[in-house]
Design a protein around this motif. Sequence first.
Motif, PDB file in Angstrom:
ATOM      1  N   VAL A  51     -19.958 -40.401  52.490  1.00 32.34           N
ATOM      2  CA  VAL A  51     -21.355 -40.808  52.289  1.00 32.34           C
ATOM      3  C   VAL A  51     -22.209 -39.609  51.896  1.00 32.34           C
ATOM      4  O   VAL A  51     -23.043 -39.685  50.987  1.00 32.34           O
ATOM      5  CB  VAL A  51     -21.914 -41.474  53.566  1.00 32.34           C
ATOM      6  N   ILE A  55     -24.354 -39.105  48.385  1.00 27.60           N
ATOM      7  CA  ILE A  55     -25.799 -38.818  48.363  1.00 27.60           C
ATOM      8  C   ILE A  55     -26.087 -37.579  47.534  1.00 27.60           C
ATOM      9  O   ILE A  55     -27.007 -37.549  46.711  1.00 27.60           O
ATOM     10  CB  ILE A  55     -26.327 -38.658  49.799  1.00 27.60           C
ATOM     11  N   LEU A  59     -28.272 -37.340  44.037  1.00 29.68           N
ATOM     12  CA  LEU A  59     -29.432 -36.458  43.896  1.00 29.68           C
ATOM     13  C   LEU A  59     -29.275 -35.512  42.707  1.00 29.68           C
ATOM     14  O   LEU A  59     -30.215 -35.314  41.926  1.00 29.68           O
ATOM     15  CB  LEU A  59     -29.631 -35.656  45.192  1.00 29.68           C
TER      16      LEU A  59
END
Length: 229
Positions: A51, A55, A59
């Motif tokens: 996870v 992320i 980004l």
Amino acid sequence: MLKCPKCGTDNLLSAVFCRGCGERMNLDEIKPDDFSNIGTKKDSTTMQNIVGGIIIAVLVSGFLVGFMFPVPGSLSTSEEGQSAAIEKFNGNGSFDMTDQELTDFCNACLARKDASEQDPKPTRIMVRCTGDGTAKIMVRTTFWGFLPGTVVCNCTVESSDGTINVRGEEGSKVKIGLLPVPESMEETLFWPVKSFCSGALRDANDKIKITSMAEGTVSISHSTRVKIQ
């Protein structure tokens, strides 16, 4: 330790019979307490890493897309268009230029200035005149030698002397692609581009006067003795 399922006595991991009640220990059904959550902890850590990686990837991808996003309304340019814009500038004392002609003229001036050692390195200038007397300037630039981006800023024309005031519009912000440039980074990312482009256009800027600006066109006057080679 192994806990006897019959009497609850703790036994050594190697025990065959319970030292409390003598019951035979069925090792296939009994698991040490300390080992019972090992698989769960490992799976949880792996999932957290996955996870977290997703992320970070999102980004970074969002930043790169925003940074390199092709700005809507940008214009192309060509050597033929640049030559025609220079000829129009040299042959008239007062004249109008469309967004395309102004873009070609700015790129003709940019091509005459060596940008080999410049960082960030401007490679193309685009201009869009708006109906409220302002213009959007877009400079296609290479940052750190490899990362392309478009610096976008607004400008107004000072009515007293016809000079351009970059970021003169109230509340306007410099952007690179879709990303606003923080004030703390303007000196590094924006001002070198502005300074270089201003230098490329200095010969013309010192001698021309912008008399008015409307949507898609700008009116310019200068002495017919001014020549851009």
